[in-house]
Design an enzyme around this catalytic site. Structure first.
Site, short mmCIF file in Angstrom:
data_model
loop_
_atom_site.label_atom_id
_atom_site.label_comp_id
_atom_site.label_asym_id
_atom_site.label_seq_id
_atom_site.Cartn_x
_atom_site.Cartn_y
_atom_site.Cartn_z
N VAL A 14 9.60 1.53 13.15
CA VAL A 14 9.68 0.62 13.92
C VAL A 14 8.20 -0.22 13.98
CG1 VAL A 14 9.84 -0.61 16.16
CG2 VAL A 14 11.42 1.01 15.34
N LEU A 46 5.70 0.32 16.25
CA LEU A 46 5.03 0.16 17.38
C LEU A 46 5.24 -1.23 18.11
CD1 LEU A 46 2.04 2.23 17.48
CD2 LEU A 46 4.17 2.85 18.41
N CYS A 56 -0.86 7.73 15.34
CA CYS A 56 -1.21 6.33 14.73
C CYS A 56 -2.38 6.47 13.63
CB CYS A 56 -1.57 5.34 15.98
SG CYS A 56 -0.50 5.26 17.28
N LYS A 88 0.68 13.63 22.74
CA LYS A 88 1.78 13.88 22.11
C LYS A 88 1.39 14.21 20.63
CE LYS A 88 6.50 11.86 21.04
NZ LYS A 88 7.20 10.89 21.21
N ILE A 93 7.43 17.69 19.74
CA ILE A 93 6.74 17.29 18.57
C ILE A 93 7.07 15.97 18.48
CG2 ILE A 93 6.16 19.24 17.43
CD1 ILE A 93 8.90 18.35 15.53
N ASN A 94 6.34 15.02 17.89
CA ASN A 94 6.64 13.63 17.39
C ASN A 94 7.65 13.90 16.26
OD1 ASN A 94 6.48 10.79 17.18
ND2 ASN A 94 4.42 10.85 17.58
N GLY A 139 12.41 17.28 20.40
CA GLY A 139 12.67 17.08 18.95
C GLY A 139 14.28 17.74 18.78
N GLY A 140 15.06 16.85 18.63
CA GLY A 140 16.55 17.26 18.47
C GLY A 140 17.14 17.94 19.72
N THR A 144 16.73 10.80 20.53
CA THR A 144 17.76 10.35 19.53
C THR A 144 19.00 10.29 20.36
OG1 THR A 144 16.45 10.96 17.61
CG2 THR A 144 18.89 10.49 17.48
#
Length: 303
Positions: A72, A74, A131, A166, A192-193, A244-245, A267
């Site tokens: 995306v 940001l 970033c 993060k 995690i990211n 994470g998941g 997600t």
């Protein structure tokens, strides 16, 4: 009902360990028709930068067999827009709203954080150090100890409330990165990211995403995230937030047992907009069934 309160810093206690992950829950109000936002432990709003960003070209999301890729970029209208237009709509909810802060230089992060610090009802920020660093050839801040530490040091000088950082999983030794961040004054760490990945459109003979690569999230990354939470829990003393998941209460309990004081759901919100409440209730049901009166009794129980 079990006691579900958890501390993520000396300054901040959540009513329960269930939070939402940045970029998957908008500003929270988008989900108000599905759940009572006041029942969540915390809501981390979408990434916010000092100046507006348009984000990447489309397509910037792609489904994978066990998750999704996104690039995306940001997209947001900047911190001033958040302060003037978004903050008034969320400030009166009875849950913790946490702003995810991103930037291209340590100074960007610090100025953005300082502006948010003036908001009475925002008690924490989450730094996205995945970033690109414009002064270092585009390398993400979070992939080196020095880069990560430089952002946290700059922000810590400008921001006195709870500072969450993060962590990127796209590193060789996540424990070392975590220790460098802890040393600069972070109050807690989230991990995690997303993991970097790609997908290819075989009919068009090109990558599916506009910029070629994106962040992989969803159940495919859970075992990696869980391993990294366990590693970092042994390396630092500050509280951890695991993500994470996480798709259900069982997943969330695994992260708590691995050493996370709270969890974030990402997600799964796209699949079931009520999943956060189901996970909170599922954690409570498990605690009751196993005779555990306080969720803190299972945090880090797996060594």
């Amino acid at each position: 009902m079990a006691q579900l309160q958890v501390k993520i810093s000396d300054k901040l206690t959540l009513k329960n360990p269930v939070m939402t992950a940045s970029g998957t829950f908008g500003y929270g109000t988008e989900f108000a028709d599905f759940i009572d936002l006041n029942q969540l432990g915390g809501i981390i709003v979408k990434g916010t930068t000092l100046l507006p960003r348009e984000g990447n070209d489309y397509p910037r999301m792609a489904e994978t067999p066990m998750g999704m890729l996104n690039c995306v970029g940001l997209q947001n209208k900047g911190v001033d827009h958040f302060i003037e237009h978004i903050y008034p709509t969320i400030k009166d909810y009875d849950t913790e709203f946490i702003v995810n802060v991103s930037g291209s230089t340590p100074e960007d992060y610090a100025i953005c954080a300082e502006k948010i610090a003036a908001l009475d009802k925002i008690n924490a920020i989450e730094l996205n150090i995945s970033c690109p660093n414009v002064h270092d050839g585009g390398m993400a801040f979070g992939v080196t100890c020095a880069g990560a530490a430089s952002v946290v040091k700059a922000v810590r000088k400008a921001y006195s409330k709870t500072l969450m950082v993060k962590l990127s999983p796209n590193v060789t030794n996540i424990a070392e990165i975590a220790q460098s961040i802890e040393a600069e004054g972070a109050d807690c760490l989230s991990l995690i990211n997303t993991l970097m990945g790609t997908a290819i459109d075989i009919e068009r003979r090109c990558t599916t995403l506009s910029i070629g690569t994106g962040g992989l999230s969803g159940p495919a990354i859970k075992p990696i995230a869980l391993r990294m939470v366990m590693q970092v829990a042994k390396a630092v003393k500050v509280p951890l937030i695991g993500l994470g998941g996480i798709m259900n209460a069982t997943d969330a309990l695994e992260f708590l047992m691995a050493g996370a004081s709270a969890i974030q759901i990402g997600t799964a919100n796209f699949i079931d907009p009520t999943i956060t409440i189901k996970v909170r209730d599922g954690i409570n049901d498990w605690l009751d069934k196993h005779g555990v009166s306080d969720v803190n009794d299972i945090i880090g129980c797996v060594k």
